[in-house]
Design an enzyme around this catalytic site. Structure first.
Site, PDB file in Angstrom:
ATOM      1  N   ASP A   1     -94.608  10.750 -19.060  1.00  0.00           N
ATOM      2  CA  ASP A   1     -93.459  11.030 -19.586  1.00  0.00           C
ATOM      3  C   ASP A   1     -93.455  10.719 -21.196  1.00  0.00           C
ATOM      4  O   ASP A   1     -93.095   9.975 -21.638  1.00  0.00           O
ATOM      5  CB  ASP A   1     -92.394   9.985 -19.087  1.00  0.00           C
ATOM      6  CG  ASP A   1     -90.947  10.451 -19.147  1.00  0.00           C
ATOM      7  OD1 ASP A   1     -90.775  11.795 -19.175  1.00  0.00           O
ATOM      8  OD2 ASP A   1     -89.943   9.870 -19.490  1.00  0.00           O
TER       9      ASP A   1
ATOM     10  N   HIS B   1     -87.417   6.690 -17.286  1.00  0.00           N
ATOM     11  CA  HIS B   1     -88.575   6.557 -18.237  1.00  0.00           C
ATOM     12  C   HIS B   1     -89.908   6.128 -17.558  1.00  0.00           C
ATOM     13  O   HIS B   1     -90.742   6.302 -17.376  1.00  0.00           O
ATOM     14  CB  HIS B   1     -88.289   6.211 -19.618  1.00  0.00           C
ATOM     15  CG  HIS B   1     -89.504   6.481 -20.492  1.00  0.00           C
ATOM     16  ND1 HIS B   1     -89.989   7.839 -20.707  1.00  0.00           N
ATOM     17  CD2 HIS B   1     -89.813   5.730 -21.587  1.00  0.00           C
ATOM     18  CE1 HIS B   1     -90.512   7.638 -21.698  1.00  0.00           C
ATOM     19  NE2 HIS B   1     -90.745   6.668 -22.489  1.00  0.00           N
TER      20      HIS B   1
ATOM     21  N   SER C   1     -95.844   7.215 -22.522  1.00  0.00           N
ATOM     22  CA  SER C   1     -94.472   7.449 -23.305  1.00  0.00           C
ATOM     23  C   SER C   1     -95.165   7.629 -24.724  1.00  0.00           C
ATOM     24  O   SER C   1     -95.876   8.854 -24.913  1.00  0.00           O
ATOM     25  CB  SER C   1     -93.784   5.985 -23.343  1.00  0.00           C
ATOM     26  OG  SER C   1     -92.547   6.125 -24.214  1.00  0.00           O
TER      27      SER C   1
ATOM     28  N   ASP D   1    -100.494  18.242 -26.860  1.00  0.00           N
ATOM     29  CA  ASP D   1    -100.318  19.541 -26.490  1.00  0.00           C
ATOM     30  C   ASP D   1    -101.653  19.788 -25.530  1.00  0.00           C
ATOM     31  O   ASP D   1    -102.651  19.268 -25.852  1.00  0.00           O
ATOM     32  CB  ASP D   1     -99.767  20.628 -27.620  1.00  0.00           C
ATOM     33  CG  ASP D   1    -101.295  20.725 -28.279  1.00  0.00           C
ATOM     34  OD1 ASP D   1    -101.831  21.765 -28.316  1.00  0.00           O
ATOM     35  OD2 ASP D   1    -101.716  19.904 -29.249  1.00  0.00           O
TER      36      ASP D   1
END
Length: 453
Positions: A184, A254, A160, A200
């Site tokens: 996630d 999630h 997360s 990224d």
């Protein structure tokens, strides 16, 4: 700081006088009062290895080598980075993830405990603290490198908000760390972020991402060299659909990313991702060949990516899709179904397939859209079953067309072929020249595909 007691044979250390116990350093355990008042950032690094998989040792930020020989800098090192902690309690999955990682290979497993900083009712404060925690962890990894560790042997696993924290560390180190796994990655406050402001692909030599809640707490889009989308990356089977289910409604989708990753590490489920342009194309059975990866199979979620890494780096950003069941072991049994129909008039319908093994059966509804059936039309489907029944002794097929009034139209099924995708060693099953009535089940015994009898 509270500590627990661990056996000496787990830690490989004994105290003098024959005592075989060592105090363990535990993950910071806070409560709701801390969250209400807010917590100031404080980062602790807890070391686990194969010799102490249940007993953490807090590391010195400035002198990593002070923990040798337990912290062997010549070994690979995996860092586990949790996310936002609105209640302050330790993550329920942290101990199991540590143990499963230690079982993969001989490596250092370091839990990045930034619970003081992540535990705030104010989510925006936790987001701001990810940057400061990332600088803290970056400095530690630089000290590791100066004492002989290789950046290429560093693996950050972020959950997360922790996935973005991992990305910030990777960016600080100019993308030279070996791998980042994002489970996630958090969506709130990151939906419009630039690549420099979130995880990224440039943040590490290899970045793999798993999406399970893109329409709520997770981040939409593609953010790694390979992005896996479980059940399309949004709603997960078995998770509540209404707010009346309480906390589970908010966290189930999630958290599923962590439980899928744990299952993959435990080797109790093999979750194959099929590279595809979209989830709808995957469901239509258009992306089941994985030609770009041959002779290797389709990429599988989990720890070992060595078979696919070079291909993925060459291909650029890749999206891969898979479906799961609602419970362990999550894996579905997948078949490519090829049908050739011959009917006089154009018909549209959904397909229901049932597999029987004598005692039990499992059924799937391929009804995400209506399929076109007309004169001499080839139709390909992806059929996924919650149970893997073998051997298949009987197959039932029904084409449902929503026609409840008037006569039932007949469809001639010239050929149906079921190819097992997850078990290539199993035979392909065929049947030829069957007359069906719409909305009616037709059952048959599968035949070898080289036989027309």
């Amino acid at each position: 700081m509270m500590g627990s007691q661990c056996e000496g044979d787990e830690t490989g250390q004994e105290q003098s006088g024959g005592a075989a116990t060592e105090a363990c350093d535990d993950f910071t355990d806070l409560d709701l009062s801390h969250c209400l008042l807010g917590t100031r950032l404080y980062v602790r690094l807890l070391l686990y290895t194969r010799s102490n998989p249940r007993c953490g040792r807090e590391l010195s930020h400035r002198r990593p080598s002070a923990a040798e020989p337990l912290f062997n800098l010549s070994r690979p090192t995996a860092f586990i980075i949790h996310g936002y902690r609105p209640t302050g309690a330790p993550p329920v999955w942290i101990d199991l993830l540590v143990r499963l990682l230690a079982e993969q290979e001989d490596l250092n497993v370091v839990v990045v405990d930034w619970n003081r900083g992540a535990a705030n009712l104010n989510y925006f404060t936790a987001v701001a603290n990810t940057w400061h925690a990332a600088h803290n962890l970056t400095a530690f990894i630089v000290n590791m490198q100066e004492e002989g560790a290789s950046l290429g042997e560093v693996h950050l696993i972020g959950v997360s908000l922790g996935a973005h924290l991992a990305g910030f560390v990777g960016a600080n180190l100019k993308g030279k760390i070996g791998r980042i796994t994002g489970l996630d990655p958090a969506g709130p406050m990151f939906t419009t972020a630039t690549p420099a402001e979130r995880l990224d692909p440039s943040d590490a030599m290899f970045v793999d991402v798993l999406h399970t809640d893109m329409d709520s707490f997770g981040l939409n889009g593609a953010h790694g060299h390979i992005d896996y989308y479980a059940n399309g990356g949004a709603d997960q089977p078995g998770c509540p659909k209404t707010i009346f289910s309480g906390k589970s409604y908010f966290v189930c989708d999630h958290q599923r990313s962590v439980f899928l990753y744990l299952c993959a590490l435990n080797r109790t489920c093999s979750l194959t991702g099929y590279p595809c342009a979209s989830y709808s194309d995957f469901l239509d059975g258009r992306c089941l060949q994985c030609e770009a990866f041959k002779p290797a199979p389709c990429p599988v979620l989990g720890y070992d990516v060595s078979r696919w890494r070079d291909t993925l780096l060459r291909l650029g950003q890749t999206k891969a899709y898979f479906s799961t069941t609602a419970t362990l072991p999550y894996r579905k049994a997948s078949y490519r179904v090829d049908m050739v129909t011959w009917n006089q008039y154009l018909r549209w319908g959904a397909v229901f397939i049932r597999l029987h093994n004598g005692r039990n059966f499992t059924e799937t509804r391929v009804d995400h859209k209506l399929f076109r059936f007309e004169q001499y039309t080839a139709t390909r489907l992806l059929a996924q079953f919650d149970e893997d029944l073998h051997p298949v002794q009987k197959i039932s097929v029904r084409i449902s067309m929503g026609n409840v009034m008037g006569p039932r139209y007949k469809i001639r099924l010239l050929r149906i072929r079921l190819t097992p995708l997850d078990r290539p060693e199993r035979p392909v099953m065929c049947r030829y020249d069957i007359i069906m009535e719409e909305n009616m089940d037709i059952a048959f015994r599968p035949l070898p595909c080289d036989s027309h009898l």
